[in-house]
Scaffold this motif. Structure first.
Motif, PDB file in Angstrom:
ATOM      1  N   CYS A  73      -1.589  -2.821 -19.344  1.00  0.00           N
ATOM      2  CA  CYS A  73      -2.516  -3.711 -18.648  1.00  0.00           C
ATOM      3  C   CYS A  73      -3.817  -2.987 -18.303  1.00  0.00           C
ATOM      4  CB  CYS A  73      -1.841  -4.217 -17.374  1.00  0.00           C
ATOM      5  SG  CYS A  73      -2.951  -4.990 -16.198  1.00  0.00           S
ATOM      6  N   PRO A  74      -4.951  -3.429 -18.839  1.00  0.00           N
ATOM      7  CA  PRO A  74      -6.233  -2.764 -18.549  1.00  0.00           C
ATOM      8  C   PRO A  74      -6.663  -2.900 -17.092  1.00  0.00           C
ATOM      9  CG  PRO A  74      -6.596  -4.755 -19.832  1.00  0.00           C
ATOM     10  CD  PRO A  74      -5.119  -4.524 -19.818  1.00  0.00           C
ATOM     11  N   VAL A  75      -6.258  -3.986 -16.432  1.00  0.00           N
ATOM     12  CA  VAL A  75      -6.593  -4.147 -15.022  1.00  0.00           C
ATOM     13  C   VAL A  75      -5.805  -3.136 -14.180  1.00  0.00           C
ATOM     14  CG1 VAL A  75      -6.786  -5.789 -13.115  1.00  0.00           C
ATOM     15  CG2 VAL A  75      -7.035  -6.593 -15.460  1.00  0.00           C
ATOM     16  N   CYS A  76      -4.564  -2.855 -14.590  1.00  0.00           N
ATOM     17  CA  CYS A  76      -3.765  -1.836 -13.909  1.00  0.00           C
ATOM     18  C   CYS A  76      -4.408  -0.461 -14.081  1.00  0.00           C
ATOM     19  CB  CYS A  76      -2.345  -1.801 -14.462  1.00  0.00           C
ATOM     20  SG  CYS A  76      -1.409  -3.316 -14.205  1.00  0.00           S
ATOM     21  N   ASP A  80      -5.550   2.004 -11.095  1.00  0.00           N
ATOM     22  CA  ASP A  80      -5.091   3.393 -11.004  1.00  0.00           C
ATOM     23  C   ASP A  80      -6.264   4.366 -10.923  1.00  0.00           C
ATOM     24  OD1 ASP A  80      -2.598   5.191 -11.270  1.00  0.00           O
ATOM     25  OD2 ASP A  80      -3.935   6.029 -12.787  1.00  0.00           O
ATOM     26  N   GLU A  81      -7.322   4.067 -11.650  1.00  0.00           N
ATOM     27  CA  GLU A  81      -8.444   5.010 -11.732  1.00  0.00           C
ATOM     28  C   GLU A  81      -9.535   4.765 -10.689  1.00  0.00           C
ATOM     29  OE1 GLU A  81      -8.049   5.939 -16.528  1.00  0.00           O
ATOM     30  OE2 GLU A  81      -9.725   4.732 -15.801  1.00  0.00           O
ATOM     31  N   THR A 203      -0.169  -8.615 -13.564  1.00  0.00           N
ATOM     32  CA  THR A 203      -0.261  -7.248 -13.060  1.00  0.00           C
ATOM     33  C   THR A 203      -1.714  -6.825 -12.909  1.00  0.00           C
ATOM     34  OG1 THR A 203      -0.067  -6.408 -15.336  1.00  0.00           O
ATOM     35  CG2 THR A 203       1.956  -6.502 -14.025  1.00  0.00           C
ATOM     36  N   PRO A 204      -2.021  -5.956 -11.933  1.00  0.00           N
ATOM     37  CA  PRO A 204      -1.090  -5.469 -10.918  1.00  0.00           C
ATOM     38  C   PRO A 204      -0.809  -6.538  -9.862  1.00  0.00           C
ATOM     39  CG  PRO A 204      -3.293  -4.652 -10.469  1.00  0.00           C
ATOM     40  CD  PRO A 204      -3.372  -5.377 -11.784  1.00  0.00           C
ATOM     41  N   ASN A 215      -5.889  -9.921  -3.383  1.00  0.00           N
ATOM     42  CA  ASN A 215      -6.990  -9.023  -3.745  1.00  0.00           C
ATOM     43  C   ASN A 215      -6.460  -7.591  -3.719  1.00  0.00           C
ATOM     44  OD1 ASN A 215      -9.291  -7.420  -3.921  1.00  0.00           O
ATOM     45  ND2 ASN A 215     -10.538  -8.794  -2.666  1.00  0.00           N
ATOM     46  N   PHE A 216      -6.320  -6.982  -4.901  1.00  0.00           N
ATOM     47  CA  PHE A 216      -5.701  -5.656  -4.978  1.00  0.00           C
ATOM     48  C   PHE A 216      -6.720  -4.521  -4.968  1.00  0.00           C
ATOM     49  CE2 PHE A 216      -5.983  -7.561  -9.233  1.00  0.00           C
ATOM     50  CZ  PHE A 216      -6.852  -6.673  -9.845  1.00  0.00           C
TER      51      PHE A 216
END
Length: 230
Positions: A73-76, A80-81, A203-204, A215-216
């Protein structure tokens, strides 16, 4: 003065109305797509079995943040970054919250890929967790750094083994054996089943003390963490 062309005016009004309706429908569809990918409708606190799951932070932290992710998942990867470093410095390292990693592999199946490398990557992460928490988090971040296009099969067994070899102190033989262990696959499936039960559909997906936070991003999660301590 000529009479107005009622037929022409009526057609113009109809066209404007059709355009307005089309715009509204498009906006609703976009909103639903975003909701389906990143949200769910649960507002009640959920309960999770976190036994044996990798934890980042102090075990006795008063707030628990659970994050369901797919390594494809690119949004994950963005979370993470971009968001996790802020959360780590402000809340995890200061003992306010602990983060628990949960697997939710689904993208390979969603895209109809010939090989479910979403699940394989999650299995590999579980295998690394068996060798220690620090090794798990190092591998977790490395998987996101090495992420490729979500519509391609990139998390092959060979690629995952090669990546594991970059983590200091890894028992590569044990890791390679673990990749084929059905018990490890069951751990991944158990995570996903818990996510499904809680209403995860993208995800996430992040839960703070059991409550889903739509809103993550770091600022919103920081506020949720602060609120959970009150």
């Amino acid at each position: 003065m000529s009479k107005p062309n009622l037929q022409r005016d009526g057609g113009s009004n109809a066209n404007r109305m059709a355009l307005l309706i089309g715009t509204v429908i498009a906006a609703v569809l976009i909103a639903l797509a975003l909701f389906t990918r990143h949200g769910n409708g649960n507002t009640q606190a959920q309960t999770f079995d976190l036994t044996g799951r990798p934890v980042l932070g102090r075990a006795d932290a008063p707030v628990t943040m659970i994050v369901f992710e797919d390594y494809k998942c690119p949004v994950c990867k963005g979370f993470d970054e971009e968001d996790l470093p802020t959360l780590k410095s402000k809340y995890i390292d200061t003992g306010k919250v602990k983060m628990v990693a949960m697997a939710y592999p689904f993208l390979a199946q969603n895209f109809g890929l010939s090989d479910d490398d979403s699940t394989r990557a999650s299995v590999a992460a579980k295998c690394m967790a068996r060798q220690g928490t620090e090794k798990f988090w190092a591998y977790h971040h490395a998987l996101f750094r090495g992420q490729q296009d979500e519509k391609t099969v990139w998390a092959t067994e060979e690629a995952l083994q090669d990546l594991a070899g970059t983590i200091d102190g890894v028992d590569t033989a044990a890791f390679n054996t673990c990749l084929k262990d059905q018990a490890t696959l069951k751990e991944v499936n158990d995570d996903k089943a818990q996510g499904d039960k809680a209403g995860v559909n993208g995800t996430p997906s992040v839960y703070v003390n059991g409550r889903y936070i739509a809103n993550f991003h770091a600022d919103a999660l920081g506020q949720a963490i602060e609120d959970a301590q009150k």
